[in-house]
Design an enzyme around this catalytic site. Sequence first.
Site, PDB file in Angstrom:
ATOM      1  N   ARG A  16       7.675   4.330  31.013  1.00 31.89           N
ATOM      2  CA  ARG A  16       7.101   5.051  29.868  1.00 31.89           C
ATOM      3  C   ARG A  16       7.970   4.946  28.614  1.00 31.89           C
ATOM      4  NH1 ARG A  16       5.622  10.837  32.282  1.00 31.89           N
ATOM      5  NH2 ARG A  16       7.072  10.201  33.920  1.00 31.89           N
ATOM      6  N   THR A  79      12.029   9.505  45.466  1.00 28.17           N
ATOM      7  CA  THR A  79      13.317  10.185  45.310  1.00 28.17           C
ATOM      8  C   THR A  79      14.015  10.449  46.635  1.00 28.17           C
ATOM      9  OG1 THR A  79      12.038  12.238  45.168  1.00 28.17           O
ATOM     10  CG2 THR A  79      12.781  11.247  43.098  1.00 28.17           C
ATOM     11  N   GLY A 140       6.268  21.178  38.669  1.00 29.47           N
ATOM     12  CA  GLY A 140       6.042  21.825  39.958  1.00 29.47           C
ATOM     13  C   GLY A 140       6.379  23.301  39.857  1.00 29.47           C
ATOM     14  N   ASN A 170      10.221  23.867  38.904  1.00 31.34           N
ATOM     15  CA  ASN A 170      11.258  23.078  39.568  1.00 31.34           C
ATOM     16  C   ASN A 170      11.852  22.092  38.570  1.00 31.34           C
ATOM     17  OD1 ASN A 170      12.788  21.478  41.346  1.00 31.34           O
ATOM     18  ND2 ASN A 170      11.004  20.244  41.918  1.00 31.34           N
TER      19      ASN A 170
END
Length: 463
Positions: A16, A79, A140, A170
């Site tokens: 991005r 991750t 999240g 989060n």
Amino acid sequence: MTARYTVILAAGQGTRMKSKLYKVLHKVCGKPMVDLVLTQAEAVHPEEIVTVVGHGAEQVEKALGDRTEYALQEKQLGTANAVLQAEKVLGDKEGMTLVVSGDTPLLTSETFEKLFAYHQDKKAAATILTAQAPDPFGYGRIVRNDLGTVEKIVEQKDASQTEKKIHEINTGVFCFDNQKLFAALHKVKNNNAQGEYYLTDVIEIMKHEGEVIAAYKMADFDEAMGCNDRIALAAANKVMRRRINEAHMRDGVSMINPESTYIDVGVKIGNDTTIEADVQLKGKTVIGSDCYIGANSTISDSTLEDHVTVTSSTIEDSIMHSHSDIGPNSHLRPQSDIGESVHIGNFCEVKKATIGARTKVGHLSYVGDATLGSDINVGCGVVFVNYDGVKKWHTNVGDHAFIGSNSNIVAPVDVADHSFIAAGSTITDGIPYHAMAIARARQVNKDGYWEKLPIAKDKDWNE
């Protein structure tokens, strides 16, 4: 004291960003994002730091050097898979492991310290670093029960209408019991739309196994900012600039307009220095006390001692000694050494030159590849001619010399102490002590020249 470890995730390409430069190497206030994260991690003194690299591994390793160990994630599989690559280094160790992303440049060592302490106090297997988001869209959500215990993390796309109203989010930063972390990582599945292994699934696995899951909410949401695109990168720069400027002002630096003052991480400034608007201080710059940095000046990798004045000028990889001044609109190129009480005036350029105490280079002059002594006067329009088209040559000028305006000094030349160069001279040979050099054509006046011109004597020159 329980052992501490850190894993920094820096393997993603960051599509991005739409950049040839890998995401974590994009700079915030002069430093690559991953460097800023590493610096803050180092400040809590972990026994080992492992940086997980993938895309641009060589460039990341070059940027960070031997400050960290490295683990390679050959394929970007999520991750959880990234953290698993650190198992060879950390897998069998007892202690606490901080997992942080390399694209979160605003996190601080104070927050890491509090996260470690909270994790240890709660005897948790995992502690989530959370924040209160003004607009939680895209993050999240942290779902807690009536007792405040963390139940789960729900992603935006999976959240119910009630869960979407939760503002505690989060941040993507975690503290784990190290051995329990790697045990859980082997249980993570990739049965999701992206086919990736997510670190957040470790929380659910530990919760299912009856482990204590805690969440520490940090005070400043700005710290949680991740930089996935240029818009977020600009926002992070703005926050970091404000932090840096406020710290300097608390230490006694005056800023006329902090919002338009751009100071890199690591720049040092003494107290009672004043900085005007639109100033940029970059790299390893060190500025002393009682200096004045005028508007539209740029100073990079340079040292300014006390009582230096800079007026709308550019300084690169140079040093200005105390009570010297420069500008407006002058330029110190690399390896310029400006002595005490030296005056560099307007529209002057100095390159790879040493200028002794109290020497004056007033205006419109170029001093390159030269050593000038003390108490010299350099007149307007003087040029040190240092380049013959193949090689750069050096000029030496002794103390108390006088260089008349519009003179050219063709290197290599040695000009002795107390010598004098007449205005308009082109100097190609050395000048001895107390001598005057005149190197120009003798003036000739020709009588009657006007009458001989082939034009009408009655011509109107104002037409």
